[in-house]
Design a protein around this motif. Structure first.
Motif, PDB file in Angstrom:
ATOM      1  N   GLY A  86       0.624  -1.446   0.094  1.00 58.15           N
ATOM      2  CA  GLY A  86       0.117   0.081  -0.123  1.00 58.15           C
ATOM      3  C   GLY A  86       0.875   1.463  -0.027  1.00 58.15           C
ATOM      4  N   TYR A 107      -5.842   3.089   5.317  1.00 64.28           N
ATOM      5  CA  TYR A 107      -6.480   2.254   4.510  1.00 64.28           C
ATOM      6  C   TYR A 107      -6.940   1.154   4.899  1.00 64.28           C
ATOM      7  CZ  TYR A 107      -1.673   1.189   3.812  1.00 64.28           C
ATOM      8  OH  TYR A 107      -0.391   0.859   3.932  1.00 64.28           O
ATOM      9  N   GLU A 115       2.609 -15.192  -4.758  1.00 61.30           N
ATOM     10  CA  GLU A 115       3.485 -16.011  -3.637  1.00 61.30           C
ATOM     11  C   GLU A 115       2.826 -17.612  -3.683  1.00 61.30           C
ATOM     12  OE1 GLU A 115       4.904 -14.066  -0.265  1.00 61.30           O
ATOM     13  OE2 GLU A 115       3.002 -12.786  -0.080  1.00 61.30           O
ATOM     14  N   ARG A 121      -0.935 -17.028   3.837  1.00 62.98           N
ATOM     15  CA  ARG A 121      -0.047 -16.469   2.851  1.00 62.98           C
ATOM     16  C   ARG A 121      -1.065 -16.754   1.584  1.00 62.98           C
ATOM     17  NH1 ARG A 121       4.768 -14.722   2.394  1.00 62.98           N
ATOM     18  NH2 ARG A 121       5.526 -15.896   4.113  1.00 62.98           N
ATOM     19  N   TYR A 122      -1.437 -15.579   0.943  1.00 65.67           N
ATOM     20  CA  TYR A 122      -2.566 -15.466  -0.406  1.00 65.67           C
ATOM     21  C   TYR A 122      -1.820 -14.610  -1.302  1.00 65.67           C
ATOM     22  CZ  TYR A 122      -5.112 -16.762   3.763  1.00 65.67           C
ATOM     23  OH  TYR A 122      -5.790 -17.414   4.788  1.00 65.67           O
ATOM     24  N   ILE A 130      -1.529   2.625   8.197  1.00 66.73           N
ATOM     25  CA  ILE A 130      -1.812   3.987   8.083  1.00 66.73           C
ATOM     26  C   ILE A 130      -0.297   4.623   7.434  1.00 66.73           C
ATOM     27  CG2 ILE A 130      -3.333   4.140   9.949  1.00 66.73           C
ATOM     28  CD1 ILE A 130      -0.846   4.605  11.863  1.00 66.73           C
ATOM     29  N   GLU A 131      -0.439   5.589   6.949  1.00 73.31           N
ATOM     30  CA  GLU A 131       0.912   6.441   6.668  1.00 73.31           C
ATOM     31  C   GLU A 131       0.773   7.902   7.059  1.00 73.31           C
ATOM     32  OE1 GLU A 131       2.826   4.426   5.061  1.00 73.31           O
ATOM     33  OE2 GLU A 131       1.695   2.706   4.149  1.00 73.31           O
ATOM     34  N   LEU A 260      10.833  -4.838   2.116  1.00 67.53           N
ATOM     35  CA  LEU A 260      10.774  -3.885   0.924  1.00 67.53           C
ATOM     36  C   LEU A 260      12.056  -2.841   1.093  1.00 67.53           C
ATOM     37  CD1 LEU A 260       7.122  -3.136   1.729  1.00 67.53           C
ATOM     38  CD2 LEU A 260       8.013  -3.986  -0.280  1.00 67.53           C
ATOM     39  N   TYR A 262      12.346   0.596   0.833  1.00 65.62           N
ATOM     40  CA  TYR A 262      12.606   1.839   0.919  1.00 65.62           C
ATOM     41  C   TYR A 262      12.736   2.296   2.318  1.00 65.62           C
ATOM     42  CZ  TYR A 262       7.361   0.434   1.565  1.00 65.62           C
ATOM     43  OH  TYR A 262       6.434  -0.390   1.966  1.00 65.62           O
ATOM     44  N   TYR A 263      12.941   1.232   3.436  1.00 60.08           N
ATOM     45  CA  TYR A 263      12.986   1.633   4.468  1.00 60.08           C
ATOM     46  C   TYR A 263      14.344   2.332   5.056  1.00 60.08           C
ATOM     47  CZ  TYR A 263       8.925  -0.875   5.249  1.00 60.08           C
ATOM     48  OH  TYR A 263       7.514  -1.447   5.230  1.00 60.08           O
ATOM     49  N   ALA A 281       4.148 -12.832  10.881  1.00 64.22           N
ATOM     50  CA  ALA A 281       4.159 -11.288  10.683  1.00 64.22           C
ATOM     51  C   ALA A 281       2.626 -10.833  10.899  1.00 64.22           C
ATOM     52  CB  ALA A 281       5.112 -10.565   9.775  1.00 64.22           C
ATOM     53  N   GLY A 284       3.519  -4.918  10.078  1.00 64.41           N
ATOM     54  CA  GLY A 284       4.752  -4.499  10.030  1.00 64.41           C
ATOM     55  C   GLY A 284       5.056  -3.054   9.172  1.00 64.41           C
ATOM     56  N   GLY A 285       6.187  -2.342   9.575  1.00 60.39           N
ATOM     57  CA  GLY A 285       6.377  -1.091   8.948  1.00 60.39           C
ATOM     58  C   GLY A 285       7.443  -0.296   9.141  1.00 60.39           C
ATOM     59  N   PHE A 305       2.431   1.594   8.741  1.00 60.75           N
ATOM     60  CA  PHE A 305       2.254   0.187   8.724  1.00 60.75           C
ATOM     61  C   PHE A 305       1.255  -0.383   8.153  1.00 60.75           C
ATOM     62  CE2 PHE A 305      -0.691   1.100  12.247  1.00 60.75           C
ATOM     63  CZ  PHE A 305      -1.602  -0.071  11.859  1.00 60.75           C
ATOM     64  N   SER A 307      -0.884  -4.024   8.238  1.00 58.10           N
ATOM     65  CA  SER A 307      -1.307  -5.127   8.830  1.00 58.10           C
ATOM     66  C   SER A 307      -2.273  -6.134   8.032  1.00 58.10           C
ATOM     67  CB  SER A 307      -1.756  -4.751  10.142  1.00 58.10           C
ATOM     68  OG  SER A 307      -1.951  -5.933  11.162  1.00 58.10           O
ATOM     69  N   GLY A 308      -1.791  -7.471   8.038  1.00 55.19           N
ATOM     70  CA  GLY A 308      -2.859  -8.292   7.246  1.00 55.19           C
ATOM     71  C   GLY A 308      -4.228  -8.744   7.882  1.00 55.19           C
TER      72      GLY A 308
HETATM   73  P1  HAM Z   1       4.730  -6.070   4.406  1.00 52.23           P
HETATM   74  O1  HAM Z   1       5.544  -6.593   5.511  1.00 52.23           O
HETATM   75  O2  HAM Z   1       5.080  -6.678   3.178  1.00 52.23           O
HETATM   76  O3  HAM Z   1       4.738  -4.632   4.589  1.00 52.23           O
HETATM   77  O4  HAM Z   1       3.255  -6.636   4.410  1.00 52.23           O
HETATM   78  C1  HAM Z   1       2.511  -5.934   5.700  1.00 52.23           C
HETATM   79  C2  HAM Z   1       1.699  -7.323   6.434  1.00 52.23           C
HETATM   80  O5  HAM Z   1       0.838  -7.648   5.502  1.00 52.23           O
HETATM   81  C3  HAM Z   1       2.407  -8.243   6.801  1.00 52.23           C
HETATM   82  O6  HAM Z   1       2.886  -8.162   8.155  1.00 52.23           O
HETATM   83  C4  HAM Z   1       1.196  -9.638   6.741  1.00 52.23           C
HETATM   84  O7  HAM Z   1       0.448  -9.318   7.956  1.00 52.23           O
HETATM   85  C5  HAM Z   1       0.498  -9.094   5.402  1.00 52.23           C
HETATM   86  N1  HAM Z   1       0.921  -9.964   4.318  1.00 52.23           N
HETATM   87  C6  HAM Z   1       1.900  -9.471   3.477  1.00 52.23           C
HETATM   88  N2  HAM Z   1       1.768 -10.399   2.388  1.00 52.23           N
HETATM   89  C7  HAM Z   1       0.898 -11.308   2.585  1.00 52.23           C
HETATM   90  C8  HAM Z   1       0.571 -12.416   2.094  1.00 52.23           C
HETATM   91  N3  HAM Z   1       0.764 -12.806   0.765  1.00 52.23           N
HETATM   92  N4  HAM Z   1      -0.827 -12.981   2.420  1.00 52.23           N
HETATM   93  C9  HAM Z   1      -1.383 -12.535   3.800  1.00 52.23           C
HETATM   94  N5  HAM Z   1      -0.846 -11.533   4.349  1.00 52.23           N
HETATM   95  C10 HAM Z   1       0.158 -10.883   3.931  1.00 52.23           C
HETATM   96  C11 HAM Z   1       3.991  -3.638   3.560  1.00 52.23           C
HETATM   97  O8  HAM Z   1       3.368  -3.994   2.593  1.00 52.23           O
HETATM   98  C12 HAM Z   1       4.579  -2.127   3.916  1.00 52.23           C
HETATM   99  N6  HAM Z   1       3.626  -1.421   2.843  1.00 52.23           N
HETATM  100  C13 HAM Z   1       3.888  -1.510   5.394  1.00 52.23           C
HETATM  101  C14 HAM Z   1       4.214  -0.470   5.556  1.00 52.23           C
HETATM  102  C15 HAM Z   1       3.331   0.497   5.575  1.00 52.23           C
HETATM  103  N7  HAM Z   1       5.336  -0.009   5.632  1.00 52.23           N
HETATM  104  C16 HAM Z   1       5.180   1.413   5.653  1.00 52.23           C
HETATM  105  N8  HAM Z   1       4.084   1.719   5.808  1.00 52.23           N
END
Ligand code: HAM
Length: 417
Positions: A86, A107, A115, A121-122, A130-131, A260, A262-263, A281, A284-285, A305, A307-308
């Motif tokens: 996001g 959002y 994947e 894992r979907y 949030i950002e 990712l 960009y951190y 997880a 995370g963020g 962050f 959160s799934g």
């Molecule tokens: P991410 O760690 O790749 O970070 O994904 C955030 C969360 O999305 C994970 O901790 C997990 O709970 C969920 N998630 C990720 N991939 C899957 C998957 N294939 N199936 C189910 N759940 C999943 C981000 O995406 C960053 N955009 C977070 C962020 C926001 N960093 C800064 N701002």
């Protein structure tokens, strides 16, 4: 495709969320939306696909971008990708619209990653996120982390750990990268197949590698937290102090580099012990102070962050908390005359704010009463020939089994109290 070849299943790695499970989703999203709104975050609704470059900036050395993105060409010949996460799209929107800062948005949205599907894992997963863009004040890091933390707590999760790290900035990170490269170079032959070739592209990735070879080779690798410059160190200390002040426990995990690229500075992950390690997880963020610039905007720091939803609910299942809220109807209308009462009374009750339902297809009184029972309604309004003739209705309380007749004209007002 002929009709008998039609694919009638959801694609691999996706799933339908149906009632009553979906009521948990609704409740979780509503809870998160309220928490985010209460902290001054407004909702952002953006496109589900973007020009591929938006995501390439997220990190060409990451699996998410290199291997997992759904990329397609549209009819106008543009190369687009379904959103794999996001943050990049939100920062693209920030750069495009230049809202005043700090810009705080939330959002609840789907993301797409090719994947290997398994529990938790979907290929289409959904994130609450949030950002906060426009300030590098460490207090906002604490704010962002605490919103996630408090959400998990309000859901009832207790077996969740918060891992925390700082990845430094453009002052201290290059020195650390070099120290890590030197360490890896000396052990190149011990790394896993992939990292033997690619370790130098992005040495931090090796710290995140789950293979035993890389784990062993990095056991005594230099730690980023020992290489932070004065400013990053002070920033990180203030974040830790803030978390402690808010009673948020954390563990410093210097291997936490996230998937990712960009951190910068603060990174964090919440892990639930109830879920398999690979999917543990639940959120995370971190900071991405260079992302706006790399998307063509002014230098603007940011943190957020994601959160799934699926994983938070899996963790909740594991702990036996956050059951589906009861989707009860308030009033069920039973009309045995085949007339207009069910149609009209349900509509009037709904307009008055009550949850009202009815049966269809001229079912028998018995079948309608069964449906009323199933709906969870406490009150049943019964309309038979007698009632119609008298301009009345029967109101029956399913809990006390008491019933009384009242004028039809008084019904809605009476049931709205
Ligand atoms: P991410 O760690 O790749 O970070 O994904 C955030 C969360 O999305 C994970 O901790 C997990 O709970 C969920 N998630 C990720 N991939 C899957 C998957 N294939 N199936 C189910 N759940 C999943 C981000 O995406 C960053 N955009 C977070 C962020 C926001 N960093 C800064 N701002």
């Amino acid at each position: 495709m002929s009709p008998d070849q039609l694919q009638v299943k959801a694609p691999s790695g996706t799933r339908d969320v149906l009632p009553p499970e979906s009521s948990r989703w609704q409740a979780l999203i509503a809870r998160f939306a309220t928490a985010a709104n209460n902290a001054g975050y407004g909702m952002i609704q953006g496109p589900m696909f973007e020009d591929i470059e938006v995501f390439q900036r997220v990190g060409e050395a990451t699996d998410v971008v290199r291997k997992e993105m759904y990329v397609f060409e549209d009819r106008g010949g543009r190369t687009l990708a379904l959103r794999p996460e996001g943050t990049a799209g939100v920062v693209r929107a920030f750069v495009q619209h230049r809202p005043t800062t700090p810009w705080k948005v939330w959002y609840a949205a789907p993301n797409f990653r090719y994947e290997r599907p398994q529990a938790g894992r979907y290929r289409q997963h959904h994130q609450l996120g949030i950002e906060a863009i426009g300030t590098d004040d460490p207090d906002i890091d604490v704010e962002v982390i605490s919103i996630a933390h408090d959400l998990y707590r309000s859901v009832g999760l207790t077996r969740v750990s918060l891992l925390l790290n700082s990845l430094g900035d453009s002052v201290c990170r290059p020195t650390y990268d070099q120290a890590l490269k030197d360490h890896l170079e000396a052990r190149r032959e011990d790394l896993c197949d992939e990292h033997r070739e690619r370790a130098m592209d992005n040495p931090l990735r090796v710290l995140d590698c789950k293979k035993k070879a890389c784990r062993d080779a990095t056991r005594d690798a230099p730690r980023i937290v020992d290489h932070l410059c004065e400013e990053c160190k002070a920033h990180f200390e203030r974040v830790q102090e803030g978390l402690s002040a808010l009673d948020i426990d954390f563990i410093i995990e210097s291997r936490l580099v996230r998937g990712l690229d960009y951190y910068t500075r603060t990174t964090f992950e919440f892990q639930a012990s109830e879920i398999d390690a690979a999917q543990s997880a639940i959120g995370g963020g971190g900071r991405y102070d260079k992302l706006a610039e790399s998307l063509g905007g002014p230098a603007t720091p940011g943190i957020g962050f994601g959160s799934g939803i699926e994983r938070v609910l899996l963790a909740a299942d594991g702990e036996g908390v956050f059951p589906a809220p009861e989707d009860r109807i308030d009033v069920f209308v039973v009309d045995t005359t085949g007339g207009t009462a069910a149609r009209d009374i349900t509509s009037e009750l709904r307009r008055a704010g009550r949850r009202a339902d009815r049966a269809f297809d001229g079912r028998s009184m018995k079948a309608q009463m069964k449906a009323a029972d199933k709906s969870g309604a406490r009150t049943v309004v019964i309309v038979g020939e007698d009632e119609v003739a008298a301009g009345e209705v029967t109101v029956r309380d399913l809990t006390t089994k008491e019933q009384r007749r009242i004028p039809r004209s008084a019904l809605v007002e009476e049931l709205s109290q």
